[in-house]
Scaffold this active site. Structure first.
Site, PDB file in Angstrom:
ATOM      1  N   SER A 151      -9.681   1.412   2.736  1.00 42.60           N
ATOM      2  CA  SER A 151      -8.850   2.265   1.923  1.00 42.60           C
ATOM      3  C   SER A 151      -7.740   1.502   1.188  1.00 42.60           C
ATOM      4  CB  SER A 151      -8.227   3.357   2.781  1.00 42.60           C
ATOM      5  OG  SER A 151      -7.429   2.803   3.780  1.00 42.60           O
ATOM      6  N   LYS A 172       0.863  -1.198   0.000  1.00 45.69           N
ATOM      7  CA  LYS A 172       0.000   0.000   0.000  1.00 45.69           C
ATOM      8  C   LYS A 172       0.891   1.236   0.000  1.00 45.69           C
ATOM      9  CE  LYS A 172      -3.981   1.772   2.668  1.00 45.69           C
ATOM     10  NZ  LYS A 172      -4.858   1.490   3.823  1.00 45.69           N
ATOM     11  N   SER A 176     -10.023  -0.942   6.868  1.00 45.71           N
ATOM     12  CA  SER A 176      -9.411  -0.748   5.554  1.00 45.71           C
ATOM     13  C   SER A 176      -8.670  -1.925   4.966  1.00 45.71           C
ATOM     14  CB  SER A 176      -8.464   0.456   5.605  1.00 45.71           C
ATOM     15  OG  SER A 176      -9.233   1.628   5.789  1.00 45.71           O
TER      16      SER A 176
END
Lengths: 102, 478
Positions: B157, B82, B181
């Site tokens: 996310s 990420k 997330s």
């Protein structure tokens, strides 16, 4: 159930100043109702009148101290530290003037 | 063949018997990246050249020193990260415009661990900017699409991380989970996502959202892959004072367990009429699978669940407003007016609930309510070994469906937020598909009980094999 004063554009301007966001007039107007609805949603917390527990932390650890040794293998050199600076000079960060000479 | 056909164990078996080299595996990954990225946007930065070069070196190492496989548990395994993990010399944007040109001079501790374990970093995965979001639509670098239906969101996310693992453009991807997330995108993309116990994995070098809620976890197709990676990333770090000092066990070596006699709680507050009946039906099936293994399910109640969202949407903005104050446009990144509207909203709410005249009414009350919620879970785990709930009340939604109303978006996190408030671990495991749209089931565990969560997930996986259902949409892309 409304238990707070409506969030006004004046308040948004104030929050913008506190958080160094420098909002435009248009943003101040459009954010007010959005922030208002979110604050209304979290007003639900007020339903809980009395809390007898002490606030707890996320972790069960206590009093963790960093080992203060001379070798910091992951420290940055001066060049590395300023490598992303908008403006730097002689290995130092250049900041906007905070004092004006009058 | 794509990465969807492999696991860490089968890749390492190939390396051992000479049928596969790291260069083969990287080429497979890059072929998928090339074919799918224009449609899915799972990556902000791809590192094809670096990955190929690293793989070439690893080909040599493997020939000269086959024993490397026992020393580096992720040797030659292609991973995504990420784009909120700091990677030295590699652009790290946090999904934002503000940091679009930021190049960290250091690696996050978790990145160091992936590297030292021999992983090959394929790129930095797309995400909602600053991790503010539940769908992937808040990215300043374009939304990520769900490989099972590209007109729908993959969840956020950690949107790009989930999409890349589901699409086969990474075997594993590192993410973060502050309010769901990892678990929400895992459930929307038919893969496994773990939110470890708070403190289990070091947060040093991971761009902070809310420091008492952020946890560092990861995605994989299978439970075994997920367990293998946690053994690498978990463990104390002197640079993260909140990290738990104990060395993690070798989770993947203890996946087969006798679950007879285990009790799993079903909290009624998570099974309301708001939940899509098709999702409830899938969860019922999972319950049957586990009951056949001797698990007992009991109805229970977590009465403070209704305060979770309010509690979170005070504490999280408060902490993030403080963390985002460091972006001064002087030492790194662009000016603060480059923040997008969602970031500005959250910063202002945080500032409001911490400001004079309001801090007692909001922030102080929220952390007291947090203590109540935490105690409720602590009490629950004296009776129950684990708790089972849906991950989401709804199936993966359409792009644009919730992005107009912030509160609609926040409701996506209803089922996942409580575990971040309580600090406990939770896992999302594939629970089947409804009209080709993935559904995940969540198991919550006691602090540091990730092993049990993996054992439960393994039992479910080995009966249902849901992760094997590939995204239909991918077939149309190549």
């Amino acid at each position: 159930m409304k238990s707070h004063d409506t969030i006004t554009p004046e308040q948004i301007k104030h929050l913008g100043t506190l958080s160094r966001l420098f909002l435009t007039d248009q943003e101040i107007t459009s954010f007010a109702p959005e922030i208002e609805s979110i604050v209304s949603a979290v007003d639900k917390l007020k339903e809980i009148k009395e809390v007898t527990h002490a606030a707890t932390f996320a972790t069960a650890l206590t009093n963790v101290a960093f080992v203060d040794d001379a070798t910091n293998a992951r420290g940055l050199t001066q060049d590395q530290a300023v490598s992303n600076a908008t403006k730097s000079k002689d290995g130092l960060f250049q900041v906007p003037a905070v004092l004006s000479s009058k | 063949m794509t990465l969807r056909d492999y696991s860490i164990a089968t890749i390492h078996q190939g390396y051992r018997d000479g049928s596969l080299t790291p260069s083969d595996v990287v080429k497979t990954a890059i072929d998928t990246i090339t074919a799918t990225e224009p449609h899915l946007n799972a990556y902000i930065t791809t590192l094809e050249n670096e990955a190929v070069a690293q793989a070439k070196n690893q080909d040599k190492t493997l020939k000269q020193n086959p024993d490397i496989l026992s020393k580096q548990p992720l040797f030659g395994i292609p991973v995504g990260l990420k784009d909120i993990y700091s990677t030295a010399g590699i652009r790290t944007t946090a999904g934002s415009q503000l940091l679009s040109e930021y190049i960290p001079p250091y690696n996050a501790t978790v990145v160091e661990r992936y590297i030292q374990a021999g992983a090959i970093i394929l790129g930095k995965n797309n995400l909602d900017a600053w991790a503010h979001g539940s769908s992937g639509e808040n990215s300043d670098h374009g939304p990520t699409k769900n490989p099972y239906d590209p007109s729908r969101v993959p969840g956020g996310s950690s949107s790009g991380s989930a999409t890349s693992v589901a699409a086969g453009s990474a075997l594993v991807s590192g993410g973060t989970d502050t309010g769901g997330s990892i678990r929400l995108p895992a459930s929307y993309c038919n893969i496994v996502g773990i939110k470890p116990t708070y403190g289990r994995v070091s947060r040093y070098g991971v761009i902070a959202m809310a420091s008492s809620l952020d946890t560092v976890g990861h995605f994989s197709k299978t439970i075994e892959d997920n367990a293998r990676v946690l053994s690498v990333t978990a463990g104390g770090d002197r640079y993260d004072a909140t990290s738990w000092p104990e060395k993690p066990p070798a989770y993947h070596q203890h996946l087969e367990a006798d679950l007879k006699g285990k009790t799993i709680g079903i909290p009624k507050e998570f099974y309301t009429s708001d939940v899509d009946p098709a999702i409830l039906a899938k969860i019922e099936e999972i319950r049957s699978v586990l009951e056949k293994k001797g698990v007992t399910f009991k109805q229970m109640s977590l009465p403070n669940t209704e305060y979770g969202l309010s509690c979170y949407y005070v504490i999280c903005p408060a902490e993030l407003s403080s963390n985002l104050a460091r972006f001064d446009g002087i030492r790194f990144g662009k000016n603060r007016d480059t923040f997008g509207p969602e970031a500005k909203r959250r910063i202002m709410i945080g500032t409001h609930v911490l400001s004079t005249g309001y801090a007692d009414e909001y922030y102080k009350k929220a952390i007291e309510v947090r203590a109540l919620i935490k105690q409720e879970y602590q009490d629950a785990f004296t009776t129950y070994d684990a708790i089972m709930t849906p991950v989401s009340a709804s199936l993966p939604f359409q792009l644009g469906e919730r992005s107009e109303d912030p509160i609609q978006m926040y409701l996506s996190d209803l089922m996942t937020i409580p575990t971040n408030i309580a600090g406990i671990p939770a896992i999302s495991v594939p629970a089947g598909l409804v009209n080709n749209l993935p559904v995940g089931v969540q198991f919550m565990g006691n602090m540091f009980d990730e092993q049990l969560l993996y054992q439960i997930g393994y039992a479910v996986e080995q009966e249902t094999w849901y992760y094997e259902v590939a995204p239909k949409a991918l077939a149309d892309l190549s």
